[in-house]
Write a protein that holds these residues in place. Structure first.
Motif, PDB file in Angstrom:
ATOM      1  N   UNK A 129      17.383   1.124 -11.212  1.00  0.00           N
ATOM      2  CA  UNK A 129      16.583   1.632 -10.096  1.00  0.00           C
ATOM      3  C   UNK A 129      15.112   1.459 -10.431  1.00  0.00           C
ATOM      4  N   UNK A 130      14.347   0.976  -9.485  1.00  0.00           N
ATOM      5  CA  UNK A 130      12.898   0.848  -9.667  1.00  0.00           C
ATOM      6  C   UNK A 130      12.239   2.037  -8.987  1.00  0.00           C
ATOM      7  N   UNK A 131      11.330   2.670  -9.698  1.00  0.00           N
ATOM      8  CA  UNK A 131      10.587   3.784  -9.129  1.00  0.00           C
ATOM      9  C   UNK A 131       9.107   3.415  -9.124  1.00  0.00           C
ATOM     10  N   UNK A 132       8.472   3.597  -7.986  1.00  0.00           N
ATOM     11  CA  UNK A 132       7.040   3.328  -7.853  1.00  0.00           C
ATOM     12  C   UNK A 132       6.361   4.642  -7.522  1.00  0.00           C
ATOM     13  N   UNK A 133       5.430   5.051  -8.364  1.00  0.00           N
ATOM     14  CA  UNK A 133       4.645   6.251  -8.134  1.00  0.00           C
ATOM     15  C   UNK A 133       3.182   5.859  -8.126  1.00  0.00           C
ATOM     16  N   UNK A 134       2.432   6.439  -7.214  1.00  0.00           N
ATOM     17  CA  UNK A 134       1.021   6.111  -7.179  1.00  0.00           C
ATOM     18  C   UNK A 134       0.213   7.145  -6.440  1.00  0.00           C
ATOM     19  N   UNK A 135      -1.083   7.104  -6.674  1.00  0.00           N
ATOM     20  CA  UNK A 135      -1.972   7.962  -5.908  1.00  0.00           C
ATOM     21  C   UNK A 135      -2.249   7.289  -4.562  1.00  0.00           C
ATOM     22  N   UNK A 136      -3.031   7.919  -3.741  1.00  0.00           N
ATOM     23  CA  UNK A 136      -3.306   7.394  -2.403  1.00  0.00           C
ATOM     24  C   UNK A 136      -3.895   5.991  -2.457  1.00  0.00           C
ATOM     25  N   UNK A 137      -4.844   5.769  -3.353  1.00  0.00           N
ATOM     26  CA  UNK A 137      -5.474   4.456  -3.461  1.00  0.00           C
ATOM     27  C   UNK A 137      -4.462   3.395  -3.893  1.00  0.00           C
TER      28      UNK A 137
ATOM     29  N   UNK B 110       2.560   4.001 -11.017  1.00  0.00           N
ATOM     30  CA  UNK B 110       3.290   3.542 -12.164  1.00  0.00           C
ATOM     31  C   UNK B 110       4.622   2.976 -11.689  1.00  0.00           C
ATOM     32  N   UNK B 111       4.985   1.843 -12.223  1.00  0.00           N
ATOM     33  CA  UNK B 111       6.254   1.201 -11.923  1.00  0.00           C
ATOM     34  C   UNK B 111       7.160   1.416 -13.123  1.00  0.00           C
ATOM     35  N   UNK B 112       8.328   2.018 -12.894  1.00  0.00           N
ATOM     36  CA  UNK B 112       9.268   2.235 -13.986  1.00  0.00           C
ATOM     37  C   UNK B 112      10.649   1.753 -13.573  1.00  0.00           C
ATOM     38  N   UNK B 113      11.415   1.354 -14.553  1.00  0.00           N
ATOM     39  CA  UNK B 113      12.794   0.921 -14.353  1.00  0.00           C
ATOM     40  C   UNK B 113      13.678   1.986 -14.980  1.00  0.00           C
ATOM     41  N   UNK B 114      14.580   2.552 -14.173  1.00  0.00           N
ATOM     42  CA  UNK B 114      15.456   3.612 -14.659  1.00  0.00           C
ATOM     43  C   UNK B 114      16.902   3.188 -14.477  1.00  0.00           C
ATOM     44  N   UNK B 115      17.758   3.818 -15.238  1.00  0.00           N
ATOM     45  CA  UNK B 115      19.186   3.601 -15.061  1.00  0.00           C
ATOM     46  C   UNK B 115      19.797   4.899 -14.568  1.00  0.00           C
TER      47      UNK B 115
END
Length: 77
Positions: free
Chosen positions: A12-20, A1-6
């Motif tokens: 700040x961009x946060x990228x979360x993902x599973x192994x694939x 998941x790509x999220x934009x946070x302040x």
């Protein structure tokens, strides 16, 4: 998941993902880094990631990953 946070007034961009998912993102980055000069001048020089492309989770902030050659210091220096 790509999220934009302040955080503290900065974005700040946060990228979360599973192994694939993380491997897919890594493959995109490696593929862009290995483009030939001819390929670099085509639409192959970027990828769009959003919930309609590359299986990004619904609700993710759309993200474009692109290669650019100008404005960056030479990595060999």
């Amino acid at each position: 998941m790509v999220t934009l946070k302040e955080r503290n007034g900065t974005a700040e961009i946060e990228i979360q993902g599973n192994q694939t998912g993380l491997r897919a993102l890594a493959a995109i980055c490696v593929g862009l880094a290995e483009l030939t000069p001819e390929q670099f001048l085509t639409p192959a020089n970027h990828y769009h990631l959003d919930e309609h492309f590359w299986g990004t989770e619904p609700g993710s902030t759309p993200l474009t990953v692109s290669r650019r050659e100008s404005g960056w210091p030479d990595a060999s220096e």
